[in-house]
Design a protein around this motif. Structure first.
Motif, short mmCIF file in Angstrom:
data_model
loop_
_atom_site.label_atom_id
_atom_site.label_comp_id
_atom_site.label_asym_id
_atom_site.label_seq_id
_atom_site.Cartn_x
_atom_site.Cartn_y
_atom_site.Cartn_z
N LEU C 132 -18.96 -75.49 -4.02
CA LEU C 132 -18.57 -76.34 -2.90
C LEU C 132 -17.31 -77.17 -3.13
CD1 LEU C 132 -22.11 -77.65 -1.87
CD2 LEU C 132 -20.85 -75.70 -0.93
N HIS C 133 -17.04 -77.53 -4.39
CA HIS C 133 -15.91 -78.42 -4.67
C HIS C 133 -15.22 -78.01 -5.97
CE1 HIS C 133 -17.77 -81.10 -1.73
NE2 HIS C 133 -18.87 -81.06 -2.41
N ALA C 134 -14.92 -76.73 -6.13
CA ALA C 134 -14.40 -76.27 -7.42
C ALA C 134 -13.10 -76.98 -7.80
CB ALA C 134 -14.16 -74.75 -7.38
N GLN C 135 -12.36 -77.43 -6.81
CA GLN C 135 -11.10 -78.11 -7.09
C GLN C 135 -11.31 -79.40 -7.88
OE1 GLN C 135 -12.45 -77.53 -4.15
NE2 GLN C 135 -12.13 -79.19 -2.69
N GLU C 136 -12.53 -79.94 -7.87
CA GLU C 136 -12.81 -81.20 -8.57
C GLU C 136 -13.43 -80.98 -9.94
OE1 GLU C 136 -15.17 -83.61 -5.94
OE2 GLU C 136 -13.72 -83.43 -4.30
N VAL C 137 -13.64 -79.74 -10.35
CA VAL C 137 -14.21 -79.49 -11.68
C VAL C 137 -13.28 -80.05 -12.75
CG1 VAL C 137 -14.73 -77.68 -13.36
CG2 VAL C 137 -15.56 -77.47 -11.00
N GLY C 138 -13.86 -80.76 -13.70
CA GLY C 138 -13.04 -81.35 -14.75
C GLY C 138 -13.75 -81.31 -16.09
N ASP C 139 -13.10 -81.82 -17.11
CA ASP C 139 -13.65 -81.76 -18.46
C ASP C 139 -15.01 -82.44 -18.55
OD1 ASP C 139 -11.39 -80.42 -19.22
OD2 ASP C 139 -10.38 -82.19 -20.04
#
Lengths: 192, 192, 192, 192, 192, 192
Positions: C132-139
């Protein structure tokens, strides 16, 4: 295909008040062309004057943020607001000011993957919150920025630039303001 | 600043299965560099093979959509999904295939203001609906496309390209796949 | 009431390329019926081959995730994407693989209330973020998963399954792919 | 794994006021088990009484909507609100009342692909609008329903059922109310 | 301009069942006018009775929350749901009960900037989560409230008031229920 | 409880540049108090000057929109942006200019239920689209407004007011600008 500059009237230069025409000629002298935002706003001289006075007060003055950082805020928030004029025109200015041909496209699409510092990332987190969810801004947001070394006057600058371009993005989208072709290529060849 | 290609392991070329290495060398021969998507997927040879087989089946074959139109779909939906790799890499390919240095930035930010035909606009409306709200796709969407002259096989192509890049965008964002520097400047100078 | 399998053409078995027909007959032999996804994709043999090669590379191979856990990811993300085919068909497979008649309905509606472990809950948090929000995936997302004992290759698997079904969900919704009646009841009676 | 019925206290039957205990024993007599919503609300007898009085006034009385149609509204809106208790428990009731083992899973995931009439589809469009965007309901919504033959009293019923379950869904999610295992299998074998 | 009370029939008082008429006359006696919610629901006597029984069980009984705090929850969540009737009518009640002419407008627009305590702010955070995202409520939300001194029965009250008005807001928006003119000015002059 | 005017410094009047002090004294003379927006912006004199020049160019000049209609736009969009300062302060101005004590609360919560004309409703539809989804503004939006008799210069005014307050709302939320107590009661007693 419609290549109009704006949905609204664009006056000829010689129909404009002296100060407005002067401002337009000055930017043409400096840039080599007239960015379409000047032409789009020109039929409303009072709004034109206030818009550029506000713009210059935020973008041209001394600040704890570099001019390139302020342009990063513009391009990042304008990307989120899908404002073609602001992403393309300020993307060009960002490339030139940062002497970095990659940075504008990076932050326009997803600043989380851009070649920026942790401090700049915190700056853009806040700018986007002001742009998209200002009603949720709270003291905790200020604490994070202070931990990254931002003074309160810097925080104002971040938020005020984001707020000003929240307005600009809406004006550009309402008027269907077309970015000048020149902006697309500016600053792309001076590899940092 | 982290300029890694991927959060995951990137194998050396000589560690790769023969067919994977061959595919990578072939693209390097053609493009002059190896796009990072090949390197990012290489440590999973079965997924690598299926990914590019699927990609080629959609993007390289004959279709009622031109190759440039298929790239428009990629860049538009990847912009909506904030996928830096896909916007930058496929933006380059779109500029080259469309022989148009402006089109990629236009559709990446807001296709409603791009220099495209009404037919292409309808194509992108549908592609974005599949990308963002596929659960709401209905017969009325098909009717609109047919009125613009799209055959059902073309509609499949629009939707399948949007769906494939829904996957690619997520893979790129999950892996933090970095677009090669070369892509940023490709196709920007051949004014149409 | 329309009980068509797909909005697009469904070829007869004897019109299909040998390998596609063989694959379909093999699944029919094993399952007792032909799941409609095989019939829906069959008129595009190259896409059919790539789709199932990709599917098998993710869902059938050895992994740090059990096959039931991978099906949990499918059902959870397909529920979020309102994909009727994937929730119903993979819900059946999940019930069978987990030997649990309740789990599929639980995760399809709200995995936060499902009978799963904390580790599985973290797995589904990440899968939904990629979906749903892959652009916000982070470390930070990777750190949480590592704390739950997931190796980086497991994290790839979680994200890649979520990404692949982001594509599948869109294909199923675009085609209005109908789940076979058989799936609704499968695996419901073997109480764990 | 937590299989508690509720985050809040669940009193023993003999601690309950006479009328509450009577109601619970009556439903147990009829259904063969006590649905957990009765146990979850029992520690608040006044709310218990009002909740079930309201429920029965909407769901049990004569109406221009069949009982199965009212359950369709419940399952569809509860799916949108990710309420596990309501989807599972009312999904069972819907299957029984509609004598259709497929309908509940269909509407819970995506009613646009369910085996329903155009009239029922319009009913569910309105129910979801009341459930998710009631502030946008306008005269045009009423016109559409009237064109499908709904009387104004039917429209009230659609909206009131959606509104009541907007409340129920929130109570169930706040309390983490667990659906009884019995509901998952009910009504699945009587093929219509 | 339409100043109707409701989209649905509003019966004359003498057409109503005895107990419904009695309740309406009692509130008129106390308030000096009949709030339109009583008139809007009156044509459905069973729903009328259940609605007000539920309302009184939540809003009038003793609780760890003051009556003013419960009205704060109503006004805050009704603002988020854009329910004009509930914001205006319960805003009036909140001003009177809190003896504070500012508080209702403050929480209706943005409770984060209201003159409330940290404990009340936590209460409203939870109420809004139940109102807008109840599916995401988890144990961590309960921990935060307990740290602010709320007992579990208080947490129930917060969530149940939010849930009840999730229903009321939808009924008011569906019926286009008009707030009585009297509410707009009530409680505005007694400066605390 | 924090009753500060702003998170940022508020200078004393005698520390201000002559023109800024003069403007503040003039508004105090007229209104009987100094609205906090003047004090919040005062520590940035250049931004103060540009902000109020822009404000006056939009809100005070002759226009095809009445002053009350422009304030309706402000209150409606500020409600959507949850800006407490703008809803409360401009709500007061709207009540005074419209000589209508109900209108501000009506449009702040849900303009669809307000006592306004169809023309004003179309005006607010467009203002909210510019405020919330300007990227989607298209030619069809202009057609609707023209059908309601708006000239293109009026449409600019609608959009420009919405855009300017998109900025103001963000500034007020970033600074936590407190509405003066005086605004809450202004214009509430002169029943139209």
């Amino acid at each position: 295909m419609d290549k109009a500059i704006s949905r609204f009237p664009v006056p000829a230069l010689d129909e404009l008040p002296e100060d407005v025409r002067h401002r337009i000629l000055a930017v043409q002298e400096k840039a080599g062309f007239v960015p379409n935002v000047f032409l789009t706003l020109a039929h409303r001289p009072d709004e034109f004057r206030a818009f550029f006075a506000y713009h210059d007060a935020l973008m041209e003055k001394d600040s704890g943020l570099s001019k390139a950082e302020r342009e990063m805020i513009v391009v990042t928030t304008s990307g989120a607001n899908q404002c073609q004029y602001c992403v393309v025109a300020h993307g060009a200015i960002l490339r030139v000011r940062a002497k970095n041909p990659l940075i504008a496209d990076q932050v326009a699409v997803n600043y989380r993957k851009a070649d920026i510092t942790a401090r700049q990332s915190a700056m853009l987190d806040f700018a986007l919150k002001v742009s998209l969810h200002a009603q949720e801004v709270g003291d905790a947001d200020f604490s994070v920025l202070r931990e990254h070394g931002f003074a309160d006057q810097d925080i104002w600058d971040i938020g005020a630039v984001a707020a000003f371009f929240a307005m600009s993005n809406r004006l550009a989208n309402m008027t269907s303001m077309r970015p000048n072709d020149e902006f697309f290529l500016m600053g792309r060849t001076a590899m940092s």
